[in-house]
Design an enzyme around this catalytic site. Structure first.
Site, PDB file in Angstrom:
ATOM      1  N   LYS A 151      52.378  40.601  41.351  1.00 24.05           N
ATOM      2  CA  LYS A 151      52.024  40.370  39.950  1.00 24.05           C
ATOM      3  C   LYS A 151      52.091  38.879  39.668  1.00 24.05           C
ATOM      4  O   LYS A 151      53.099  38.226  39.946  1.00 24.05           O
ATOM      5  CB  LYS A 151      53.010  41.121  39.039  1.00 24.05           C
ATOM      6  CG  LYS A 151      52.980  42.628  39.195  1.00 24.05           C
ATOM      7  CD  LYS A 151      51.708  43.222  38.643  1.00 24.05           C
ATOM      8  CE  LYS A 151      51.801  44.736  38.511  1.00 24.05           C
ATOM      9  NZ  LYS A 151      50.548  45.309  37.978  1.00 24.05           N
ATOM     10  N   ASP A 175      47.585  40.641  41.268  1.00 18.96           N
ATOM     11  CA  ASP A 175      47.216  41.265  39.991  1.00 18.96           C
ATOM     12  C   ASP A 175      47.672  40.356  38.853  1.00 18.96           C
ATOM     13  O   ASP A 175      48.873  40.183  38.642  1.00 18.96           O
ATOM     14  CB  ASP A 175      47.874  42.640  39.864  1.00 18.96           C
ATOM     15  CG  ASP A 175      47.366  43.421  38.653  1.00 18.96           C
ATOM     16  OD1 ASP A 175      46.608  42.838  37.842  1.00 18.96           O
ATOM     17  OD2 ASP A 175      47.725  44.606  38.518  1.00 18.96           O
ATOM     18  N   GLU A 201      43.061  41.246  41.141  1.00 24.39           N
ATOM     19  CA  GLU A 201      42.887  42.320  40.173  1.00 24.39           C
ATOM     20  C   GLU A 201      42.973  41.769  38.756  1.00 24.39           C
ATOM     21  O   GLU A 201      43.877  41.003  38.429  1.00 24.39           O
ATOM     22  CB  GLU A 201      43.994  43.355  40.408  1.00 24.39           C
ATOM     23  CG  GLU A 201      43.680  44.719  39.868  1.00 24.39           C
ATOM     24  CD  GLU A 201      44.814  45.691  40.174  1.00 24.39           C
ATOM     25  OE1 GLU A 201      45.223  45.786  41.350  1.00 24.39           O
ATOM     26  OE2 GLU A 201      45.284  46.328  39.234  1.00 24.39           O
ATOM     27  N   ASP A 226      40.730  46.415  36.411  1.00 27.03           N
ATOM     28  CA  ASP A 226      41.707  47.486  36.137  1.00 27.03           C
ATOM     29  C   ASP A 226      41.690  47.786  34.634  1.00 27.03           C
ATOM     30  O   ASP A 226      41.098  48.782  34.209  1.00 27.03           O
ATOM     31  CB  ASP A 226      43.103  47.052  36.624  1.00 27.03           C
ATOM     32  CG  ASP A 226      44.161  48.111  36.334  1.00 27.03           C
ATOM     33  OD1 ASP A 226      43.833  49.171  35.773  1.00 27.03           O
ATOM     34  OD2 ASP A 226      45.343  47.891  36.669  1.00 27.03           O
ATOM     35  N   LYS A 248      43.031  54.889  37.495  1.00 28.41           N
ATOM     36  CA  LYS A 248      44.361  55.489  37.297  1.00 28.41           C
ATOM     37  C   LYS A 248      44.187  56.781  36.511  1.00 28.41           C
ATOM     38  O   LYS A 248      43.437  56.818  35.536  1.00 28.41           O
ATOM     39  CB  LYS A 248      45.280  54.541  36.522  1.00 28.41           C
ATOM     40  CG  LYS A 248      45.648  53.306  37.307  1.00 28.41           C
ATOM     41  CD  LYS A 248      46.449  52.325  36.489  1.00 28.41           C
ATOM     42  CE  LYS A 248      46.658  51.044  37.285  1.00 28.41           C
ATOM     43  NZ  LYS A 248      47.087  49.932  36.420  1.00 28.41           N
TER      44      LYS A 248
HETATM   45 MG    MG Z   1      46.576  46.314  37.620  1.00 29.18          MG
END
Ligand code: MG
Length: 340
Positions: A151, A175, A201, A226, A248
């Site tokens: 992240k 991400d 991402e 995303d 997701k």
């Molecule tokens: Mg993500």
């Protein structure tokens, strides 16, 4: 009530932090039971859903869950026309319907769909934001996982990656969780390229598709959407703006819609990642059954918690090993072993 639900506090092994959100020590999930089917959902405030909105939606949807429960497509269409949105709640119902159908037919979900369980990929393991030294420590603790997802979205992103590269040479997915401006993203991605990053991402704001396109056209790494993609109908607008999409279940409303996204995205030449929230092995295993169809799996939510109520999908050197049991195939763990 046709559908019963229960709220569970999942306790995190490490406090979890991403670009836009403060530290969490536990996350609430809602598990549901419908006939013999089990489902779970992890609502996200970012998508306007909470435990309370899911509970309310389950009440509203309940009267539609007493007919032919084999007809998953028809049921989900009915729910969609009854109330828009509320995809976290719909995902729990869709998951329970699939689990139930697999159990009725006596086959695992992957078999129901004609998928080869040997074709599952390795999952990445997420390293949340922290002090660089602490992130290094988390990377060391993740020694059994062959791919890392890091992240970013801070004022010191390059320093983080440089620090992590001192302790690992594994493939890294980055991400940014919407944190960068398009120009900032292009500059940062250029700086990150020498550090062996596989993909980026959601670099920029979810609604700024032009920004995503700008980043993609000026970057040499694949760009995966995303937060910019929830449903299959979002895909056509993303063509040319990104190289792939992250699906997701709690964003899209369940396995049926996830399958639809996979086919629509493939028809548009896009790559597929399947991701997750912080969820138990129930939600993660349901998503894992789709992974023979994807390029990247980021299904580590259950690895980040200390009190997983279920066992299901396993990992062997990072590769997802699907349970060969009917439906989703999870087994409740002995509650006496769950005290975290
Ligand atoms: Mg993500």
């Amino acid at each position: 009530m046709n559908i019963r639900h229960q709220i569970t506090d999942l306790q995190l092994v490490h406090p979890f932090k991403i670009a836009r959100r403060a530290v969490d020590r536990f996350r609430q999930v809602i598990s549901v039971e419908l006939d013999s089917g089990l489902g779970e959902t992890a609502p996200a405030k970012f998508y306007g859903e909470t435990v309370e909105t899911v509970q309310r939606a389950l009440e509203i949807f309940d009267p539609f869950l007493n007919g032919n429960l084999d007809a998953i497509q028809a049921i989900m269409d009915t729910l969609e026309s009854t109330m828009r949105g509320n995809y976290a709640a719909k995902s729990a119902i869709d998951m329970a319907l699939h689990d139930r159908l697999g159990k009725v037919l006596g086959v695992p979900l992957y078999r129901l769909w004609g998928l080869d369980p040997d074709e599952t990929p390795c999952t990445s393991f997420t390293i949340g934001l922290d002090e660089p030294e602490m992130m290094q420590q988390k990377v060391r603790e993740a020694s059994e996982y062959p791919i890392l997802k890091v992240k970013l979205g801070t004022s010191h992103d390059l320093e983080i990656i440089r620090t992590l590269r001192e302790v690992t040479d594994k493939p890294i997915y980055v991400d940014a969780n919407t944190a960068w401006t398009p120009k900032e993203a292009v500059r940062k991605i250029r700086e990150l390229v020498p550090y062996g990053i596989e993909l980026i991402e959601q670099p920029t704001h979810p609604d700024d598709l032009e920004g995503l396109k700008f980043v993609r056209e000026h970057s040499e790494l694949p760009i995966i959407a995303d937060e910019s993609v929830k449903r299959a109908t979002d895909i056509p607008a993303l063509v040319g703006c990104v190289d792939g999409v992250n699906i997701k279940l709690v964003k899209c409303g369940g396995l049926l819609e996830a399958m639809r996204i996979i086919h629509v995205a493939r028809a548009h030449g896009l790559q597929i990642m399947i991701g997750c929230m912080i969820e138990s092995s129930l939600g993660i295993t349901a998503a894992a059954h789709l992974t023979p169809l994807v390029d990247y799996a980021d299904l580590d939510g259950h690895l980040l918690i200390a009190n997983d109520p279920y066992s299901g999908v396993r990992l062997e050197a990072g590769k997802l090993i699907l349970p060969n049991l009917p439906g989703i195939g999870v087994i409740p763990r002995d509650p006496s072993n769950l005290e975290a």
